[in-house]
Design a protein around this motif. Structure first.
Motif, PDB file in Angstrom:
ATOM      1  N   GLY A   1      15.755 101.057  63.035  1.00 47.00           N
ATOM      2  CA  GLY A   1      16.707 102.139  62.826  1.00 47.00           C
ATOM      3  C   GLY A   1      17.026 102.454  61.383  1.00 47.00           C
ATOM      4  O   GLY A   1      17.662 103.476  61.101  1.00 47.00           O
ATOM      5  N   ASP A   2      16.612 101.593  60.447  1.00 50.94           N
ATOM      6  CA  ASP A   2      16.866 101.843  59.029  1.00 50.94           C
ATOM      7  C   ASP A   2      15.744 102.702  58.450  1.00 50.94           C
ATOM      8  O   ASP A   2      14.582 102.264  58.401  1.00 50.94           O
ATOM      9  CB  ASP A   2      16.941 100.525  58.250  1.00 50.94           C
ATOM     10  CG  ASP A   2      18.177  99.710  58.615  1.00 50.94           C
ATOM     11  OD1 ASP A   2      19.208 100.328  58.957  1.00 50.94           O
ATOM     12  OD2 ASP A   2      18.108  98.472  58.561  1.00 50.94           O
ATOM     13  N   LEU A   3      16.086 103.925  58.028  1.00 53.72           N
ATOM     14  CA  LEU A   3      15.099 104.811  57.422  1.00 53.72           C
ATOM     15  C   LEU A   3      14.785 104.323  56.018  1.00 53.72           C
ATOM     16  O   LEU A   3      15.675 104.190  55.177  1.00 53.72           O
ATOM     17  CB  LEU A   3      15.626 106.246  57.376  1.00 53.72           C
ATOM     18  CG  LEU A   3      14.692 107.291  56.754  1.00 53.72           C
ATOM     19  CD1 LEU A   3      13.408 107.416  57.566  1.00 53.72           C
ATOM     20  CD2 LEU A   3      15.396 108.641  56.652  1.00 53.72           C
ATOM     21  N   LEU A   4      13.514 104.053  55.762  1.00 51.14           N
ATOM     22  CA  LEU A   4      13.084 103.544  54.468  1.00 51.14           C
ATOM     23  C   LEU A   4      12.547 104.685  53.610  1.00 51.14           C
ATOM     24  O   LEU A   4      12.228 105.759  54.122  1.00 51.14           O
ATOM     25  CB  LEU A   4      12.004 102.481  54.662  1.00 51.14           C
ATOM     26  CG  LEU A   4      12.393 101.272  55.523  1.00 51.14           C
ATOM     27  CD1 LEU A   4      11.231 100.289  55.612  1.00 51.14           C
ATOM     28  CD2 LEU A   4      13.636 100.580  54.971  1.00 51.14           C
ATOM     29  N   PRO A   5      12.435 104.467  52.294  1.00 51.50           N
ATOM     30  CA  PRO A   5      11.772 105.477  51.463  1.00 51.50           C
ATOM     31  C   PRO A   5      10.357 105.729  51.963  1.00 51.50           C
ATOM     32  O   PRO A   5       9.791 104.917  52.694  1.00 51.50           O
ATOM     33  CB  PRO A   5      11.770 104.829  50.072  1.00 51.50           C
ATOM     34  CG  PRO A   5      12.931 103.896  50.090  1.00 51.50           C
ATOM     35  CD  PRO A   5      12.976 103.359  51.492  1.00 51.50           C
ATOM     36  N   VAL A   6       9.790 106.840  51.558  1.00 48.12           N
ATOM     37  CA  VAL A   6       8.452 107.217  52.010  1.00 48.12           C
ATOM     38  C   VAL A   6       7.472 106.065  51.809  1.00 48.12           C
ATOM     39  O   VAL A   6       7.436 105.434  50.750  1.00 48.12           O
ATOM     40  CB  VAL A   6       7.963 108.464  51.250  1.00 48.12           C
ATOM     41  CG1 VAL A   6       6.498 108.744  51.554  1.00 48.12           C
ATOM     42  CG2 VAL A   6       8.823 109.663  51.625  1.00 48.12           C
ATOM     43  N   TYR A   7       6.691 105.789  52.837  1.00 49.62           N
ATOM     44  CA  TYR A   7       5.704 104.710  52.810  1.00 49.62           C
ATOM     45  C   TYR A   7       4.293 105.289  52.780  1.00 49.62           C
ATOM     46  O   TYR A   7       4.066 106.449  53.125  1.00 49.62           O
ATOM     47  CB  TYR A   7       5.854 103.836  54.059  1.00 49.62           C
ATOM     48  CG  TYR A   7       6.624 102.550  53.833  1.00 49.62           C
ATOM     49  CD1 TYR A   7       7.822 102.538  53.127  1.00 49.62           C
ATOM     50  CD2 TYR A   7       6.157 101.343  54.349  1.00 49.62           C
ATOM     51  CE1 TYR A   7       8.531 101.363  52.940  1.00 49.62           C
ATOM     52  CE2 TYR A   7       6.855 100.162  54.166  1.00 49.62           C
ATOM     53  CZ  TYR A   7       8.043 100.176  53.459  1.00 49.62           C
ATOM     54  OH  TYR A   7       8.733  99.008  53.268  1.00 49.62           O
TER      55      TYR A   7
END
Length: 220
Positions: free
Chosen positions: A153-159
């Motif tokens: 559920g934690d949106l991370l920076p673009v991967y």
């Protein structure tokens, strides 16, 4: 030459817009959601702690943990583990590099095994640009792109999503069955004088060497 110029201009455009802390991108790629239950996540955290203590990730067969990957309208069971020898892949509290293998013959963007990692671990656009150049030159290139990702559920920076090397890779590029080679990193980790930071001193060995030695077609 026109193709080279096109990718050069496109690369410069992306270089001006890509930020390693960017949360969303205007991309046709659907986001990937990774769900890892608490006991399995704790295994990853323990492995990360071990790596932080010694400054390097030592990989083992028992490192894989169960996960559920959601992409578009599909939920796929998978195994994931930490990846990356050095700490730029896992020193951040949440933004870890992961190796992913999907169950059975399931795939995402035609990939059954792939890596998810921060673009900075691959020189931001350098890796993307390299594979575009290889492809435009008719050489073997991996699938490599940028994607939105969340973990529990934690949106991370673009991967970055990067295809793993696999036995069918030559076939996809209209090559017959053959051996893929790599620069072996043994010298780097043994700190051989003068060779530790240079691929010139690396041994060139087959990818998946044990399997190659058991394949009579490749041996002959």
């Amino acid at each position: 030459m026109k193709s080279f110029a096109f990718w050069s201009i496109l690369c410069l455009f992306y270089a001006c817009t890509l930020d390693n802390n960017l949360k969303t991108i205007d991309s046709p790629n659907a986001p990937i959601k990774v769900l890892i239950n608490k006991p399995e996540l704790e295994k990853l955290q323990l492995k990360r702690t071990e790596a932080l203590n010694v400054g390097k990730l030592f990989k083992g067969k028992n490192d894989w943990v169960s996960a559920l990957i959601t992409h578009e309208d599909k939920s796929i069971r998978a195994k994931v583990r930490l990846k990356g020898d050095l700490s730029d892949h896992w020193r951040h509290e949440k933004e870890w590099s992961l190796k992913v293998k999907l169950d059975g013959d399931k795939s995402i963007y035609g990939m059954n095994r792939f890596a998810l990692q921060r673009p900075s671990t691959r020189g931001f656009l350098n890796e993307w640009y390299l594979h575009k150049l290889l492809s435009s030159a008719g050489l073997i290139a991996l699938k490599y792109d940028f994607i939105e990702i969340s973990i529990n559920g934690d949106l991370l920076p673009v991967y970055a999503i990067e295809e793993n090397i696999h036995k069918n890779l030559p076939n996809r590029h209209n090559r017959g069955k053959g051996v893929l080679f790599k620069f072996n990193g043994d010298f780097y980790w043994r700190h051989k004088p003068g060779l530790a930071t240079s691929f010139y001193g690396a041994r060139i060995t087959p990818f998946q060497e044990k399997k190659v030695k058991k394949d009579q077609v490749l041996l002959n």
